[in-house]
Scaffold this motif. Structure first.
Motif, PDB file in Angstrom:
ATOM      1  N   PHE A 151       0.817  -1.207   0.000  1.00  0.00           N
ATOM      2  CA  PHE A 151       0.000   0.000   0.000  1.00  0.00           C
ATOM      3  C   PHE A 151       0.852   1.259   0.000  1.00  0.00           C
ATOM      4  CE2 PHE A 151      -2.426   3.358   2.145  1.00  0.00           C
ATOM      5  CZ  PHE A 151      -3.544   3.400   1.333  1.00  0.00           C
ATOM      6  N   ASP A 152       1.941   1.262   0.762  1.00  0.00           N
ATOM      7  CA  ASP A 152       2.753   2.477   0.855  1.00  0.00           C
ATOM      8  C   ASP A 152       3.320   2.881  -0.491  1.00  0.00           C
ATOM      9  OD1 ASP A 152       4.328   0.118   1.079  1.00  0.00           O
ATOM     10  OD2 ASP A 152       6.028   1.294   1.778  1.00  0.00           O
ATOM     11  N   GLY A 174      -3.843   7.808   7.944  1.00  0.00           N
ATOM     12  CA  GLY A 174      -2.967   8.609   8.794  1.00  0.00           C
ATOM     13  C   GLY A 174      -2.939  10.062   8.360  1.00  0.00           C
ATOM     14  N   ASP A 175      -1.729  10.569   8.121  1.00  0.00           N
ATOM     15  CA  ASP A 175      -1.565  11.964   7.737  1.00  0.00           C
ATOM     16  C   ASP A 175      -1.725  12.194   6.236  1.00  0.00           C
ATOM     17  OD1 ASP A 175      -1.059  12.629  10.370  1.00  0.00           O
ATOM     18  OD2 ASP A 175       1.108  12.346  10.176  1.00  0.00           O
ATOM     19  N   LEU A 176      -1.951  11.125   5.479  1.00  0.00           N
ATOM     20  CA  LEU A 176      -2.084  11.278   4.031  1.00  0.00           C
ATOM     21  C   LEU A 176      -3.371  12.020   3.698  1.00  0.00           C
ATOM     22  CD1 LEU A 176      -0.967   7.752   2.773  1.00  0.00           C
ATOM     23  CD2 LEU A 176       0.226   9.910   2.401  1.00  0.00           C
ATOM     24  N   LEU A 179      -7.115  11.835  -0.230  1.00  0.00           N
ATOM     25  CA  LEU A 179      -7.610  10.513  -0.595  1.00  0.00           C
ATOM     26  C   LEU A 179      -8.933  10.247   0.109  1.00  0.00           C
ATOM     27  CD1 LEU A 179      -4.317   8.440  -0.207  1.00  0.00           C
ATOM     28  CD2 LEU A 179      -5.307   9.274  -2.343  1.00  0.00           C
ATOM     29  N   ARG A 180      -9.724   9.363  -0.479  1.00  0.00           N
ATOM     30  CA  ARG A 180     -10.907   8.868   0.208  1.00  0.00           C
ATOM     31  C   ARG A 180     -11.007   7.367  -0.045  1.00  0.00           C
ATOM     32  NH1 ARG A 180     -15.797   8.323  -2.874  1.00  0.00           N
ATOM     33  NH2 ARG A 180     -15.501   8.901  -5.067  1.00  0.00           N
ATOM     34  N   GLN A 181     -11.678   6.673   0.863  1.00  0.00           N
ATOM     35  CA  GLN A 181     -11.781   5.223   0.773  1.00  0.00           C
ATOM     36  C   GLN A 181     -13.242   4.795   0.706  1.00  0.00           C
ATOM     37  OE1 GLN A 181      -9.342   4.068   4.215  1.00  0.00           O
ATOM     38  NE2 GLN A 181      -7.681   3.581   2.810  1.00  0.00           N
ATOM     39  N   ILE A 182     -13.499   3.796  -0.123  1.00  0.00           N
ATOM     40  CA  ILE A 182     -14.841   3.258  -0.321  1.00  0.00           C
ATOM     41  C   ILE A 182     -14.858   1.835   0.215  1.00  0.00           C
ATOM     42  CG2 ILE A 182     -16.616   2.694  -2.027  1.00  0.00           C
ATOM     43  CD1 ILE A 182     -15.171   4.740  -3.899  1.00  0.00           C
ATOM     44  N   THR A 293      -9.425   2.718  -2.745  1.00  0.00           N
ATOM     45  CA  THR A 293      -8.864   4.014  -2.377  1.00  0.00           C
ATOM     46  C   THR A 293      -8.718   4.842  -3.649  1.00  0.00           C
ATOM     47  OG1 THR A 293      -7.633   3.005  -0.549  1.00  0.00           O
ATOM     48  CG2 THR A 293      -6.952   5.204  -1.241  1.00  0.00           C
ATOM     49  N   VAL A 294      -9.268   6.056  -3.623  1.00  0.00           N
ATOM     50  CA  VAL A 294      -9.268   6.920  -4.800  1.00  0.00           C
ATOM     51  C   VAL A 294      -8.857   8.330  -4.390  1.00  0.00           C
ATOM     52  CG1 VAL A 294     -11.040   5.598  -6.026  1.00  0.00           C
ATOM     53  CG2 VAL A 294     -11.717   7.461  -4.504  1.00  0.00           C
ATOM     54  N   PRO A 295      -8.436   9.154  -5.348  1.00  0.00           N
ATOM     55  CA  PRO A 295      -8.137  10.555  -5.029  1.00  0.00           C
ATOM     56  C   PRO A 295      -9.389  11.300  -4.596  1.00  0.00           C
ATOM     57  CG  PRO A 295      -7.193   9.921  -7.154  1.00  0.00           C
ATOM     58  CD  PRO A 295      -8.133   8.840  -6.755  1.00  0.00           C
TER      59      PRO A 295
END
Length: 346
Positions: A151-152, A174-176, A179-182, A293-295
């Motif tokens: 993932f990193d 975390g601090d990233l 991004l958003r997650q579905i 995970t998408v922008p």
């Protein structure tokens, strides 16, 4: 690196410089090449330019931004704080331009677009292949590019615009930012071994009885590895000494089938392989949320939107062990797919 400063200018003057034509595409290409190659000399060779031309281009960019972008070190050059910030946007801008060029080329050649997918172990065995098959049956002209990594590494490519989406376990961001997650579904992680493994049939089997066997573990930097380590610590056990670290599902499966190795695998993967079976040793509390995970700000391309629709559809239809069924609105999935297909042809 030598740096030439101009008289101090106002913020408004600096912003105008970025918009009035002083900032060129070559500046973005050069600054990314220097960062990736680690030196001006290697960047010049990579770009097939003379070294003075690369140096001059960097100095022009530093004058425009009024900051130093790189510093010299014993092994070449490295980005400054300002350089790192600018590189993030430079990479994204170049990726968007590449995507624009590819889309025009695809349309001119009669193709329907390209979707770039980063995949993790989770989702790579059933969810993603089935969604891709659905997409290709409906739209054979779509090109799908799949790359596997941790993932990193994938998330950096996603932020840089080199990927459209990541399919797999939803790792805390975390601090990233950006991004958003579905979330698509959740499932348990199981300890698996071949069906004729020596521990089969033993009663009262516990985690301590397995430590002496060889293990396949997730990579040390992954969230799953940290959870497995916590499970061992909870029983006052050290990790096995005989360990292979691996994220390739094909390698894991072959090793487990042909040796006495024990692996930590998602329940769906274990259930789909007739040569493997879970061991009667639960990994309490270790579940994985699987999704995409998408922008955050970047709209998906039409091809990526189609694949996302099929991923939702396939996730909704998964029959998870233990009866843990996922439920999504079919109307919503169909509407998303129809919208994405409309944008592809408009």
């Amino acid at each position: 690196m030598d740096h030439i400063y101009e008289p101090e200018r106002t913020r408004e003057e600096q912003e105008i410089d970025l918009l009035n034509g002083r900032l060129k595409l070559r500046h973005l290409i050069v600054v990314v090449a220097v960062a990736e190659q680690g030196s001006v000399v290697r960047a010049a060779q990579h770009l097939r330019l003379a070294q003075p031309a690369v140096t001059r281009c960097l100095r022009e960019l530093e004058r425009i931004l009024d900051v130093e972008l790189f510093v010299r070190g014993p092994r070449g050059v490295s980005p400054t704080f300002y350089g790192e910030a600018f590189l993030e946007h430079a990479r994204a801008a170049l990726a968007e331009l590449r995507r624009a060029g590819e889309r025009i080329t695809d349309l001119a050649d009669g193709r329907l677009g390209t979707v770039r997918v980063g995949t993790l172990l989770a989702g790579s065995s059933q969810l993603l292949p089935r969604a891709i098959a659905d997409l290709k049956r409906a739209d054979p002209g779509v090109t799908v590019l799949v790359s596997e990594a941790t993932f990193d590494k994938q998330v950096l490519r996603l932020l840089a615009g080199e990927l459209d989406l990541i399919v797999g376990r939803l790792t805390p961001l975390g601090d990233l930012g950006g991004l958003r997650q579905i979330h698509l579904y959740s499932e348990a992680m199981r300890l698996v071994a071949r069906r004729d493994h020596p521990v089969r049939g033993r009663t009262g089997l516990g985690l301590g009885d397995l430590v002496g066997y060889p293990w396949i573990l997730p990579l040390a930097q992954t969230a799953l590895r940290q959870e497995v380590e916590r499970a061992f610590r909870a029983e006052d056990l050290d990790l096995p000494e005989d360990v292979v670290e691996c994220t390739s599902i094909l390698t894991v499966r072959t090793l487990v089938r042909e040796t006495d190795m024990i692996a930590v695998l998602p329940e769906l993967i274990a259930a789909a392989d007739g040569d493997l079976a879970p061991l009667a040793v639960p990994l309490e509390g270790i579940r994985r949320a699987v999704g995409v995970t998408v922008p955050q700000e970047r709209s998906p391309t039409p091809a990526a939107g189609l694949l996302l629709g099929y991923l939702r559809e396939r996730a909704a239809a998964l029959e998870l062990p233990g009866g843990d069924q996922n439920r999504f609105s079919r109307a919503r999935v169909s509407a998303e797919s129809a919208s994405a297909r409309s944008r592809m042809t408009s």
